[in-house]
Scaffold this motif. Structure first.
Motif, PDB file in Angstrom:
ATOM      1  N   HIS A 155       5.287  -1.590  13.926  1.00 48.84           N
ATOM      2  CA  HIS A 155       5.056  -0.709  12.780  1.00 48.84           C
ATOM      3  C   HIS A 155       4.979   0.738  13.249  1.00 48.84           C
ATOM      4  CE1 HIS A 155       0.754   0.545  12.993  1.00 48.84           C
ATOM      5  NE2 HIS A 155       0.598  -0.567  13.695  1.00 48.84           N
ATOM      6  N   THR A 169      -0.210   2.740   8.880  1.00 46.54           N
ATOM      7  CA  THR A 169       1.018   3.013   8.129  1.00 46.54           C
ATOM      8  C   THR A 169       0.745   2.758   6.649  1.00 46.54           C
ATOM      9  OG1 THR A 169       2.420   2.355   9.993  1.00 46.54           O
ATOM     10  CG2 THR A 169       3.430   2.395   7.808  1.00 46.54           C
ATOM     11  N   ASN A 170       0.809   3.791   5.837  1.00 45.87           N
ATOM     12  CA  ASN A 170       0.526   3.690   4.407  1.00 45.87           C
ATOM     13  C   ASN A 170       1.800   3.333   3.650  1.00 45.87           C
ATOM     14  OD1 ASN A 170      -2.326   4.513   4.405  1.00 45.87           O
ATOM     15  ND2 ASN A 170      -1.532   6.480   5.115  1.00 45.87           N
ATOM     16  N   VAL A 171       1.746   2.226   2.926  1.00 44.13           N
ATOM     17  CA  VAL A 171       2.884   1.737   2.144  1.00 44.13           C
ATOM     18  C   VAL A 171       2.508   1.804   0.671  1.00 44.13           C
ATOM     19  CG1 VAL A 171       4.438  -0.182   1.681  1.00 44.13           C
ATOM     20  CG2 VAL A 171       3.632   0.237   4.016  1.00 44.13           C
ATOM     21  N   THR A 172       3.307   2.508  -0.117  1.00 42.16           N
ATOM     22  CA  THR A 172       3.094   2.621  -1.565  1.00 42.16           C
ATOM     23  C   THR A 172       4.108   1.747  -2.283  1.00 42.16           C
ATOM     24  OG1 THR A 172       2.336   4.907  -1.296  1.00 42.16           O
ATOM     25  CG2 THR A 172       2.940   4.202  -3.513  1.00 42.16           C
ATOM     26  N   TRP A 184       7.253   4.507   2.507  1.00 50.95           N
ATOM     27  CA  TRP A 184       6.370   4.788   3.639  1.00 50.95           C
ATOM     28  C   TRP A 184       7.058   5.792   4.559  1.00 50.95           C
ATOM     29  CZ3 TRP A 184       9.557   0.690   3.210  1.00 50.95           C
ATOM     30  CH2 TRP A 184      10.404   0.388   4.279  1.00 50.95           C
ATOM     31  N   LYS A 185       6.361   6.217   5.589  1.00 48.48           N
ATOM     32  CA  LYS A 185       6.913   7.179   6.541  1.00 48.48           C
ATOM     33  C   LYS A 185       6.958   6.570   7.931  1.00 48.48           C
ATOM     34  CE  LYS A 185       6.072  11.701   4.475  1.00 48.48           C
ATOM     35  NZ  LYS A 185       5.486  13.058   4.677  1.00 48.48           N
ATOM     36  N   SER A 224      10.577   9.822   5.675  1.00 50.06           N
ATOM     37  CA  SER A 224      10.214   9.030   4.505  1.00 50.06           C
ATOM     38  C   SER A 224      11.293   7.997   4.214  1.00 50.06           C
ATOM     39  CB  SER A 224      10.016   9.946   3.295  1.00 50.06           C
ATOM     40  OG  SER A 224       9.721   9.198   2.142  1.00 50.06           O
ATOM     41  N   VAL A 243      -1.489  -1.683   8.500  1.00 48.05           N
ATOM     42  CA  VAL A 243      -0.648  -1.388   7.343  1.00 48.05           C
ATOM     43  C   VAL A 243      -1.535  -1.438   6.106  1.00 48.05           C
ATOM     44  CG1 VAL A 243       1.310  -2.121   5.943  1.00 48.05           C
ATOM     45  CG2 VAL A 243       1.420  -2.336   8.437  1.00 48.05           C
TER      46      VAL A 243
END
Length: 430
Positions: A63, A71-74, A99-100, A156, A197
């Motif tokens: 990751h 790791t931020n997942v929208t 995410w980025k 992104s 995550v």
């Protein structure tokens, strides 16, 4: 002097050449700084050159912020089609994931101003979002399908896979066909904890604009919320989950016609049985047909009702109670026909009860409305024949007939009351 002049010209020319060479080297170094860092060479195809540089030393199994942070997942759901069978909700939906990835960045001016490129999902790291309350334990529920994603120069990433989410609902068919069911689709990461995550909701987390309406169920979005769960095995780890709550309401027009109208018809037939004359063939025939109709309706309903293994649907309970009343109507008709033919001595408590009923206007209206002329004829016949014994037998039979009529009317009102109670208990308020 000439030698010195020539020597000076050569030295000056060498200095200018060295300066130009250094300038050219500096320009090449600045323009290909990213390439030097990535260890790749420039090609004529800029996009190909960029992708070669981006993925040269890239590992899509780790990751993006490994050992550095979370790791931020929208995510956002975009439902398209839903199916519901027994206890399983199948939701065909697009899901927007963003995410980025700091390993996949570049300077756009160094690559002909390119700000984004298309990449395959198998080329990059993908969040393993799956349904944790799945109604299908096959492998398809724990991995997203391959797709094209957009990768922007700042790192992104946006992916919109088409997935089928299957979740098990808490169903209740008590008020079938007027049933409502609350279903929840819970999305979470299958192999990462929240410190690696983390999942977030984009706005309300859903877009119902492209949903195709179902012909059987009214599918309504209720709410979405993020919850943090803890596991006993890992007390220091968190497991974020996104809960989507839906309400399924059945369109009951078809079932209303197919099942509710027969209920009303059977109620009327059952009550009609108690109104007909006990000795009439029509009453016994109608009571038998009514019983058969109850059995046929229950048999047909057995194949239409869903099997949920919890509460028995009220409509089946109604047919069960109504069947009992239909059986009671057949048995009562047979017993009353036998009772009217009795000529034995009547107990005093029965005679007193008959006298009490006949002394009341309502009782005389219900019991004697068809007997006035018969009593007159019997009295006349007794005077002509002077047969006292025969007259006594007829009076006994007449008394038993009155008693049978009284029981019949009491049964009728009791059945009406029972039907009212059953409907009040079993019919849904809304």
């Amino acid at each position: 002097m000439r030698i010195l002049y020539v020597f000076g010209f050569v030295v000056l020319w060498q200095n200018q050449f060295v300066s130009r060479l250094l300038a050219a080297f500096t320009f090449a170094k600045n323009s290909d700084m990213d390439l030097v860092k990535r260890g790749c060479k420039h090609t004529e195809n800029t996009i190909q050159h960029l992708k070669t540089c981006l993925f040269r030393n890239y590992d899509n199994t780790i990751h993006p912020n490994y050992l550095k942070g979370v790791t931020n997942v929208t995510l956002k759901l975009m439902p398209k089609v839903m199916e519901f069978e027994d206890t399983i909700l199948s939701l065909h939906s697009w899901i927007l994931l963003t995410w980025k990835d700091p390993h996949l960045t570049w300077t756009s001016r160094n690559y002909d101003g390119i700000t984004f490129i298309h990449v395959k999902s198998w080329e990059i790291w993908m969040p393993d979002v799956s349904v944790s309350n799945s109604g299908d334990m096959s492998g398809d529920q724990f991995q997203l399908p391959q797709m094209d994603c957009l990768l922007f120069n700042e790192g992104s990433i946006s992916c919109v896979p088409a997935a089928k989410f299957m979740s098990k609902c808490n169903t209740d068919f008590t008020y079938w066909p007027y049933d409502k069911h609350h279903c929840r689709v819970t999305l979470s990461s299958w192999s990462y904890k929240g410190e690696e995550v983390d999942l977030h909701i984009d706005g309300e987390g859903i877009n119902m604009g492209g949903f195709w309406k179902n012909t059987v169920w009214n599918f309504k979005f209720i709410s979405s919320a993020k919850q943090i769960y803890f596991d006993e095995c890992c007390p220091n780890a968190t497991y974020p989950k996104i809960n989507y709550n839906f309400l399924l309401t059945r369109y009951y027009d078809k079932q209303h016609i197919a099942f509710s109208i027969p209920i009303i018809v059977l109620i009327l037939i059952t009550l009609t049985v108690f109104v007909l004359d006990v000795k009439s063939v029509e009453r016994l025939t109608l009571a038998s047909v009514n019983l058969i109709c109850h059995l046929l309706c229950m048999f047909y309903l057995h194949w239409q009702l869903p099997y949920n293994g919890t509460n028995t649907p009220n409509i089946m309970l109604f047919y069960q109670e109504s069947l009992a009343l239909a059986i009671f109507a057949v048995i009562l008709t047979t017993l009353l026909r036998k009772l009217e033919n009795m000529s034995t001595e009547m107990p005093n408590w029965i005679s007193s009860s008959i006298t009490l009923v006949l002394n009341n206007k309502a009782g005389r209206f219900l019991v004697l409305k068809d007997e006035d002329s018969k009593i007159t004829d019997e009295d006349t016949a007794t005077e002509e024949n002077s047969d006292v014994a025969k007259s006594q037998v007829k009076m006994k039979r007449l008394s038993w007939k009155y008693f049978a009529v009284i029981i019949d009317w009491l049964s009728f009102f009791s059945v009406v009351l029972i039907y009212i109670i059953i409907l009040l208990i079993l019919v849904p308020a809304t």
